[in-house]
Design an enzyme around this catalytic site. Sequence first.
Site, mmCIF file in Angstrom:
data_model
loop_
_atom_site.group_PDB
_atom_site.id
_atom_site.type_symbol
_atom_site.label_atom_id
_atom_site.label_comp_id
_atom_site.label_asym_id
_atom_site.label_seq_id
_atom_site.Cartn_x
_atom_site.Cartn_y
_atom_site.Cartn_z
ATOM 1 N N CYS A 164 0.842 -1.210 0.000
ATOM 2 C CA CYS A 164 0.000 0.000 0.000
ATOM 3 C C CYS A 164 0.868 1.247 0.000
ATOM 4 C CB CYS A 164 -0.938 -0.002 1.206
ATOM 5 S SG CYS A 164 -2.032 1.443 1.244
ATOM 6 N N CYS A 167 -0.516 4.110 2.088
ATOM 7 C CA CYS A 167 -0.333 3.935 3.538
ATOM 8 C C CYS A 167 1.120 4.188 3.936
ATOM 9 C CB CYS A 167 -0.683 2.514 3.971
ATOM 10 S SG CYS A 167 -2.165 1.840 3.236
ATOM 11 N N ASP A 168 2.050 3.667 3.168
ATOM 12 C CA ASP A 168 3.439 3.606 3.629
ATOM 13 C C ASP A 168 4.415 4.510 2.882
ATOM 14 O OD1 ASP A 168 2.625 1.647 5.405
ATOM 15 O OD2 ASP A 168 3.030 0.015 4.011
#
Length: 343
Positions: A164, A167-168
């Site tokens: 992701c 997300c990261d």
Amino acid sequence: MAETEKVVIIGSGPAGWTAAIYAARANLDPLVFPGKAAGSDLVPGGQLMLTTDVENYPGFPEGVTGPDMMQLFMRQALRYGTRVATSGGVKSKVELTGDTPLWSAAFQNVESVDFQQRPFRVVGEDGFEVRAHSVIVATGAKANWLGLENEQRLAHSGGGVSACAVCDGALPLFRGKELAVVGGGDSAVEEATYLTKFASKVYLIHRRDQLRASKIMQERALNNKKIEILWNKSPVDVLGDDLITGVRLKDTVSGEVSDLPLGGLFMAIGHTPITGFLKGQLDLDDAGYVKLADPYRSTTNIEGVFAAGDVADHVYRQAITAAGMGCKAAIDAERWLAEKGID
Ligand code: NAP
């Protein structure tokens, strides 16, 4: 026969626990089937259990790890009396200390449901079964992985492999590095484009000589000077001990093997919603996601069955959006039960 449950919640990611918090506070006495840590797609805590630092969830200015965050969600749900299905039956009180990992309890998975009869039937393992007036499906979707041993090792240890980018990608670990995204669909192009904000360069590694992504997304990748597409390449190994140092690629046409140095690797090869147990019971789309009857609500084609989180959302897939959907599902369930005079 045991009493009929007012609300059964299937799944224990941000959507499931948020639905539980709201349902418990509305005196619906919810029962959660959290899934099982081993041998099941439905993992307690969901995809966040595979995430190291979460820096975009409001309320955590210093960030929080995915497993810690899910532990907090669970504790909050339990605090208001949420019950949990375990291999021993229904636990009215799950003893949790600050150190108890979310996956340590013998939680129950759901093997099948029957939404054709009312109250609904929800069947766990070893014949364990409950009846429920309403059900919230919050089983999520799992990111697809290549299945390489070192990919999994580095993904689980925060070693620079992720599924992701949103997300990261902004983590300090990836800033100013050469990164790569695997895949050729809209997600891969979108994630590669997103990563160009932080990376010095982004490789898009695709196994064919044509992208699957829509034309407009393709143009976005082709016109971005920071993105280089590596055609006909497939990763066969991920390199690095504690941190990723590169990826070993095989040319899908010539078979030639080469190493590409990298500071981060992102998989964007699709997601699989966890809905196998719902086939024939609930309307699913062609990709297997639950079809919402109304995109602004959590209702499905079966009255009294609601869906929340990634299982019904292949667009946003964020902890915060899943939590928001869990809240909506609990409120929808509460209103529906009240309408039916079930309290
Ligand atoms: P997808 O369209 O299924 O694409 C998956 C990509 O991964 C494909 O290019 C596929 O290659 C590749 N792939 C699959 N397994 C692989 C493997 N084992 N090794 C190497 N490559 C592999 O998935 P998605 O991109 O996540 O999109 C899912 C849905 O969401 C689509 O309908 C998409 O349009 C939509 N979406 C839309 C947007 C947007 O409009 N902004 C953004 C994201 C997603 P092949 O092409 O060779 O099969």
